[in-house]
Design a protein around this motif. Structure first.
Motif, PDB file in Angstrom:
ATOM      1  N   LEU A 175       0.811  -1.229   0.000  1.00 46.71           N
ATOM      2  CA  LEU A 175       0.000   0.000   0.000  1.00 46.71           C
ATOM      3  C   LEU A 175       0.841   1.276   0.000  1.00 46.71           C
ATOM      4  O   LEU A 175       0.582   2.184  -0.807  1.00 46.71           O
ATOM      5  CB  LEU A 175      -0.976  -0.006   1.173  1.00 46.71           C
ATOM      6  CG  LEU A 175      -1.920   1.204   1.230  1.00 46.71           C
ATOM      7  CD1 LEU A 175      -2.837   1.246   0.003  1.00 46.71           C
ATOM      8  CD2 LEU A 175      -2.752   1.177   2.517  1.00 46.71           C
ATOM      9  N   PRO A 176       1.852   1.436   0.862  1.00 43.01           N
ATOM     10  CA  PRO A 176       2.642   2.675   0.804  1.00 43.01           C
ATOM     11  C   PRO A 176       3.337   2.882  -0.540  1.00 43.01           C
ATOM     12  O   PRO A 176       3.485   4.023  -0.997  1.00 43.01           O
ATOM     13  CB  PRO A 176       3.665   2.496   1.935  1.00 43.01           C
ATOM     14  CG  PRO A 176       3.020   1.535   2.886  1.00 43.01           C
ATOM     15  CD  PRO A 176       2.267   0.583   1.998  1.00 43.01           C
ATOM     16  N   ALA A 177       3.746   1.787  -1.193  1.00 42.08           N
ATOM     17  CA  ALA A 177       4.367   1.908  -2.513  1.00 42.08           C
ATOM     18  C   ALA A 177       3.338   2.346  -3.551  1.00 42.08           C
ATOM     19  O   ALA A 177       3.619   3.197  -4.407  1.00 42.08           O
ATOM     20  CB  ALA A 177       5.011   0.587  -2.933  1.00 42.08           C
ATOM     21  N   TYR A 178       2.135   1.794  -3.487  1.00 39.62           N
ATOM     22  CA  TYR A 178       1.086   2.200  -4.419  1.00 39.62           C
ATOM     23  C   TYR A 178       0.756   3.678  -4.277  1.00 39.62           C
ATOM     24  O   TYR A 178       0.484   4.369  -5.259  1.00 39.62           O
ATOM     25  CB  TYR A 178      -0.178   1.374  -4.183  1.00 39.62           C
ATOM     26  CG  TYR A 178      -0.089  -0.058  -4.616  1.00 39.62           C
ATOM     27  CD1 TYR A 178       0.890  -0.474  -5.520  1.00 39.62           C
ATOM     28  CD2 TYR A 178      -0.972  -1.007  -4.139  1.00 39.62           C
ATOM     29  CE1 TYR A 178       0.977  -1.792  -5.919  1.00 39.62           C
ATOM     30  CE2 TYR A 178      -0.897  -2.327  -4.535  1.00 39.62           C
ATOM     31  CZ  TYR A 178       0.076  -2.718  -5.425  1.00 39.62           C
ATOM     32  OH  TYR A 178       0.163  -4.018  -5.823  1.00 39.62           O
ATOM     33  N   LEU A 179       0.759   4.153  -3.036  1.00 39.68           N
ATOM     34  CA  LEU A 179       0.400   5.551  -2.785  1.00 39.68           C
ATOM     35  C   LEU A 179       1.468   6.521  -3.267  1.00 39.68           C
ATOM     36  O   LEU A 179       1.263   7.737  -3.239  1.00 39.68           O
ATOM     37  CB  LEU A 179       0.142   5.752  -1.292  1.00 39.68           C
ATOM     38  CG  LEU A 179      -1.124   5.085  -0.746  1.00 39.68           C
ATOM     39  CD1 LEU A 179      -1.140   5.103   0.774  1.00 39.68           C
ATOM     40  CD2 LEU A 179      -2.372   5.766  -1.311  1.00 39.68           C
ATOM     41  N   SER A 180       2.596   6.000  -3.743  1.00 35.26           N
ATOM     42  CA  SER A 180       3.679   6.855  -4.227  1.00 35.26           C
ATOM     43  C   SER A 180       3.717   6.936  -5.748  1.00 35.26           C
ATOM     44  O   SER A 180       4.583   7.601  -6.308  1.00 35.26           O
ATOM     45  CB  SER A 180       5.036   6.312  -3.742  1.00 35.26           C
ATOM     46  OG  SER A 180       5.391   5.123  -4.443  1.00 35.26           O
ATOM     47  N   PHE A 181       2.762   6.312  -6.427  1.00 36.22           N
ATOM     48  CA  PHE A 181       2.890   6.120  -7.871  1.00 36.22           C
ATOM     49  C   PHE A 181       1.638   6.602  -8.602  1.00 36.22           C
ATOM     50  O   PHE A 181       0.641   5.903  -8.670  1.00 36.22           O
ATOM     51  CB  PHE A 181       3.142   4.638  -8.166  1.00 36.22           C
ATOM     52  CG  PHE A 181       3.493   4.349  -9.600  1.00 36.22           C
ATOM     53  CD1 PHE A 181       4.753   4.667 -10.090  1.00 36.22           C
ATOM     54  CD2 PHE A 181       2.575   3.778 -10.455  1.00 36.22           C
ATOM     55  CE1 PHE A 181       5.082   4.404 -11.419  1.00 36.22           C
ATOM     56  CE2 PHE A 181       2.887   3.506 -11.772  1.00 36.22           C
ATOM     57  CZ  PHE A 181       4.146   3.824 -12.257  1.00 36.22           C
ATOM     58  N   ASN A 182       1.676   7.825  -9.115  1.00 36.16           N
ATOM     59  CA  ASN A 182       0.572   8.403  -9.893  1.00 36.16           C
ATOM     60  C   ASN A 182      -0.752   8.364  -9.143  1.00 36.16           C
ATOM     61  O   ASN A 182      -1.810   8.139  -9.739  1.00 36.16           O
ATOM     62  CB  ASN A 182       0.418   7.676 -11.235  1.00 36.16           C
ATOM     63  CG  ASN A 182       1.659   7.757 -12.094  1.00 36.16           C
ATOM     64  OD1 ASN A 182       2.415   8.711 -12.005  1.00 36.16           O
ATOM     65  ND2 ASN A 182       1.882   6.752 -12.917  1.00 36.16           N
ATOM     66  N   THR A 183      -0.709   8.575  -7.845  1.00 36.08           N
ATOM     67  CA  THR A 183      -1.912   8.492  -7.015  1.00 36.08           C
ATOM     68  C   THR A 183      -2.024   9.745  -6.139  1.00 36.08           C
ATOM     69  O   THR A 183      -2.247   9.663  -4.933  1.00 36.08           O
ATOM     70  CB  THR A 183      -1.890   7.223  -6.141  1.00 36.08           C
ATOM     71  OG1 THR A 183      -0.673   7.200  -5.387  1.00 36.08           O
ATOM     72  CG2 THR A 183      -1.957   5.978  -6.994  1.00 36.08           C
ATOM     73  N   GLU A 184      -1.874  10.900  -6.787  1.00 34.63           N
ATOM     74  CA  GLU A 184      -1.849  12.160  -6.045  1.00 34.63           C
ATOM     75  C   GLU A 184      -3.245  12.557  -5.559  1.00 34.63           C
ATOM     76  O   GLU A 184      -4.265  12.123  -6.103  1.00 34.63           O
ATOM     77  CB  GLU A 184      -1.255  13.270  -6.929  1.00 34.63           C
ATOM     78  CG  GLU A 184       0.225  13.093  -7.241  1.00 34.63           C
ATOM     79  CD  GLU A 184       0.517  12.195  -8.422  1.00 34.63           C
ATOM     80  OE1 GLU A 184       1.697  11.819  -8.605  1.00 34.63           O
ATOM     81  OE2 GLU A 184      -0.435  11.863  -9.165  1.00 34.63           O
ATOM     82  N   ILE A 185      -3.264  13.399  -4.554  1.00 31.02           N
ATOM     83  CA  ILE A 185      -4.509  13.860  -3.924  1.00 31.02           C
ATOM     84  C   ILE A 185      -5.043  15.081  -4.664  1.00 31.02           C
ATOM     85  O   ILE A 185      -4.278  15.965  -5.060  1.00 31.02           O
ATOM     86  CB  ILE A 185      -4.273  14.193  -2.441  1.00 31.02           C
ATOM     87  CG1 ILE A 185      -3.624  12.991  -1.714  1.00 31.02           C
ATOM     88  CG2 ILE A 185      -5.579  14.595  -1.763  1.00 31.02           C
ATOM     89  CD1 ILE A 185      -4.430  11.712  -1.779  1.00 31.02           C
ATOM     90  N   VAL A 186      -6.383  15.132  -4.850  1.00 31.72           N
ATOM     91  CA  VAL A 186      -7.028  16.274  -5.492  1.00 31.72           C
ATOM     92  C   VAL A 186      -7.891  17.015  -4.472  1.00 31.72           C
ATOM     93  O   VAL A 186      -8.289  16.450  -3.445  1.00 31.72           O
ATOM     94  CB  VAL A 186      -7.867  15.840  -6.706  1.00 31.72           C
ATOM     95  CG1 VAL A 186      -6.969  15.227  -7.774  1.00 31.72           C
ATOM     96  CG2 VAL A 186      -8.972  14.870  -6.309  1.00 31.72           C
ATOM     97  N   PRO A 187      -8.206  18.307  -4.720  1.00 27.44           N
ATOM     98  CA  PRO A 187      -8.889  19.138  -3.715  1.00 27.44           C
ATOM     99  C   PRO A 187     -10.398  18.903  -3.639  1.00 27.44           C
ATOM    100  O   PRO A 187     -11.117  19.075  -4.626  1.00 27.44           O
ATOM    101  CB  PRO A 187      -8.592  20.568  -4.185  1.00 27.44           C
ATOM    102  CG  PRO A 187      -8.371  20.448  -5.655  1.00 27.44           C
ATOM    103  CD  PRO A 187      -7.751  19.105  -5.879  1.00 27.44           C
ATOM    104  N   LYS A 188     -10.873  18.538  -2.463  1.00 29.11           N
ATOM    105  CA  LYS A 188     -12.299  18.323  -2.253  1.00 29.11           C
ATOM    106  C   LYS A 188     -13.092  19.593  -2.512  1.00 29.11           C
ATOM    107  O   LYS A 188     -14.190  19.541  -3.095  1.00 29.11           O
ATOM    108  CB  LYS A 188     -12.533  17.848  -0.814  1.00 29.11           C
ATOM    109  CG  LYS A 188     -14.014  17.677  -0.452  1.00 29.11           C
ATOM    110  CD  LYS A 188     -14.190  17.260   1.001  1.00 29.11           C
ATOM    111  CE  LYS A 188     -15.674  17.139   1.366  1.00 29.11           C
ATOM    112  NZ  LYS A 188     -15.857  16.738   2.783  1.00 29.11           N
ATOM    113  N   HIS A 189     -12.556  20.740  -2.113  1.00 34.44           N
ATOM    114  CA  HIS A 189     -13.336  21.979  -2.215  1.00 34.44           C
ATOM    115  C   HIS A 189     -13.611  22.391  -3.654  1.00 34.44           C
ATOM    116  O   HIS A 189     -14.494  23.214  -3.893  1.00 34.44           O
ATOM    117  CB  HIS A 189     -12.657  23.117  -1.441  1.00 34.44           C
ATOM    118  CG  HIS A 189     -11.364  23.592  -2.030  1.00 34.44           C
ATOM    119  ND1 HIS A 189     -10.160  22.959  -1.793  1.00 34.44           N
ATOM    120  CD2 HIS A 189     -11.071  24.642  -2.845  1.00 34.44           C
ATOM    121  CE1 HIS A 189      -9.186  23.607  -2.422  1.00 34.44           C
ATOM    122  NE2 HIS A 189      -9.713  24.627  -3.072  1.00 34.44           N
ATOM    123  N   ILE A 190     -12.904  21.806  -4.602  1.00 34.42           N
ATOM    124  CA  ILE A 190     -13.164  22.092  -6.014  1.00 34.42           C
ATOM    125  C   ILE A 190     -13.986  20.978  -6.657  1.00 34.42           C
ATOM    126  O   ILE A 190     -14.893  21.238  -7.456  1.00 34.42           O
ATOM    127  CB  ILE A 190     -11.841  22.294  -6.777  1.00 34.42           C
ATOM    128  CG1 ILE A 190     -11.146  23.568  -6.271  1.00 34.42           C
ATOM    129  CG2 ILE A 190     -12.084  22.391  -8.287  1.00 34.42           C
ATOM    130  CD1 ILE A 190      -9.812  23.840  -6.916  1.00 34.42           C
TER     131      ILE A 190
END
Length: 544
Positions: free
Chosen positions: A176-191
């Motif tokens: 899981l930590p490796a997956y979260l490092s690979f093209n899995t960026e966070i986007v803004p909820k407020h938008i």
């Protein structure tokens, strides 16, 4: 200096040692390490200037969008941030999350978030953004988010407080930590809240808002994307003033412009000009090992490809070593399964091999019922000729390679029609709509051997584009994903590779080595593959 082919960098050796001695469970608050003493290191970093990077098509400014692939990833890794990132030793390293830990049964992962992060529009980043990104986009099966296949075992993401989240798992996922490092960026909820994430053109194609070290300055479709320094970045503020991405579909233009100084750095996808670049002044080529494999895929929903002898015949028909020697200029080794030699702890070559043998290919086709009954040079079965619509995207050396593959397959009696398409059109047809029979491309994946995203039956609507389904392989992939112990995982993935090589969920071609090209005055680039080095773009600088 010029780095010769297949020279293993010290950072890779460190990574191998790290893998041998640890698992992904427990507290993972390690830092990303110091700048290595390699060719990417300069002295007395200077502030100012810009770098120019080529992309082959217009990007989509949303890391989860189904159309966001190679041309988008290199932009989004700079605009956005993930919970983790590849460390300079390739192990998952802190980014938006400062540390993480897992429960004893590995069914809960807790991530502790930074409290000093601002979105590019000035809003504060919180745990709500993480929960929204995963619960509303990634885990929404109807959306089919890009890379959502990594997170099939995540039930939900819970907000504990403003700066703490829990990933609740259906079953353990060691990577899981490796997956979260690979093209899995966070986007803004407020938008995004209340919007269709794929139809929000004002964000995806006009004005993205991220948390990365650089933010959008200007975008001209078909021409360029220009990013400027984000002075409110939570990490070390970037040294470069601007990052320019130039939309240049033709790789020959990439070569011409790196030699003229109009481009700064890229991974060379077409190696026909490699010797010309190596001999040029002011430009260097660095070999980089990557977890990546090139493949041919066939659509397993078509009956003729459900017979593995047909796929084995195709592989015997292709002189892969000749393609490596001529087109790739030696920057690759023959692939037999999906786990690349870069993951040395898990890789094995003790699997079924497919030497170049056109006669063997014809024998296998005949065993599967495909013979030339009317003497026209095309094999047929039940009166139907074996014809193939071969769709590929125009990028790098894909077209040159595909032309050679076409010629090899024609020689064994297959009627292959090559359909070379503009890159984004290919993505839409092959990846999004699955409207294809055969295609050729590659996967670049996190530094972990779990290939469930690409081969597990559960992911036929995700990155399992060939629609391959095999309960035996599913079982092995599940076992490997749920096991943190490295020695136990090695045994599982060796068996998985043997099965991959025999059954061919993908028609494996080669494991490429990246040829990273950059101007000598660009410094601060860590000893990583180009895509991973982008996570450290705030450290890059120009030495005049």
């Amino acid at each position: 200096m010029k780095t010769k082919k297949w020279r293993f960098m010290s950072v890779i050796l460190v990574f191998f040692l790290l893998l041998a001695g640890c698992s992904y469970g427990g507290d993972s608050s390690n830092s990303s390490g110091e700048q290595s003493e390699g060719e990417g290191t300069g002295s007395d970093p200077k502030k100012g200037g810009k770098v120019s990077i080529p992309i082959v098509a217009d990007p989509t400014f949303n890391p989860w969008h189904p159309n966001a692939y190679a041309e988008s990833n290199v932009v989004n890794r700079v605009l956005f941030s993930g919970l983790t990132q590849p460390g300079k030793d390739l192990a998952p390293s802190p980014d938006l999350a400062t540390k993480w830990e897992t429960s004893d049964d590995e069914l809960e992962w807790t991530f502790y978030l930074r409290d000093d992060v601002l979105w590019h529009d000035g809003e504060k980043f919180t745990a709500e953004d993480v929960a929204y990104t995963f619960n509303e986009i990634v885990l929404n099966a109807e959306l089919g988010a890009n890379n959502s296949s990594y997170f099939q075992k995540v039930k939900e993401v819970q907000v504990v407080n403003d700066y703490e989240v829990k990933f609740i798992m259906e079953s353990p996922v060691a990577a899981l930590p490796a997956y979260l490092s690979f093209n899995t960026e966070i986007v803004p909820k407020h938008i995004f809240e209340g919007e269709d994430p794929w139809e929000l053109t004002s964000f995806n194609k006009v004005n993205p808002v991220g948390t990365g070290a650089y933010k959008l300055k200007s975008y001209t479709s078909g021409q360029s994307v220009v990013l400027e320094r984000n002075d409110d970045f939570y990490g070390d503020v970037g040294l470069l003033d601007e990052i320019e991405y130039k939309v240049l579909p033709d790789v020959n233009t990439h070569v011409a412009q790196i030699l003229s100084g109009e481009l700064s750095i890229f991974a060379l996808d077409d190696l026909a000009s490699i010797e010309r670049i190596e001999q040029a002044e002011g430009v260097s080529v660095f070999g980089r090992e990557t977890p990546r494999f090139f493949w041919i895929i066939v659509n397993h929903e078509e009956e003729k490809y459900q017979d593995k002898r047909v796929k084995q015949a195709i592989l015997h028909a292709i002189d892969r070593q000749n393609i490596i020697d001529t087109v790739l200029k030696g920057y690759g080794t023959i692939a037999d399964a999906g786990i690349a030699p870069a993951l040395e702890e898990y890789y094995t070559d003790d699997v079924a091999r497919y030497d170049y043998d056109p006669e063997k290919a014809k024998e296998l086709l005949a065993e599967a019922g495909w013979t030339d009954t009317d003497g026209d040079g095309i094999v047929d079965k039940d009166g139907e000729p074996f014809s193939i619509d071969f769709k590929i995207g125009i990028q790098g050396d894909l077209e040159a390679v595909s032309q050679m593959v076409q010629q090899y397959l024609v020689k064994i009696g297959l009627d292959v029609k090559l359909n070379a398409m503009e890159w984004n059109a290919m993505i839409q047809d092959v990846v999004v709509n699955r409207n294809y029979e055969m295609s050729l491309n590659w996967w670049r994946y996190p530094a972990d051997p779990d290939l469930s995203a690409y081969m597990h039956s559960a992911n036929v609507k995700g990155n399992n584009i060939p629609h391959y389904q095999n309960p035996e392989l599913d079982k092995l992939l599940d076992q490997g994903a749920q096991t943190s112990d490295v020695e136990e995982r090695k045994k599982i993935y060796i068996e998985a590779q043997k099965l991959m090589a025999e059954e061919l969920p993908y028609i494996f071609l080669w494991y490429p080595q990246e040829a990273q090209v950059r101007i000598d005055k660009l410094k601060g680039v860590p000893d990583l593959a180009f895509g991973d080095a982008l996570h450290y773009i705030h450290e890059w600088y120009i030495e005049e």
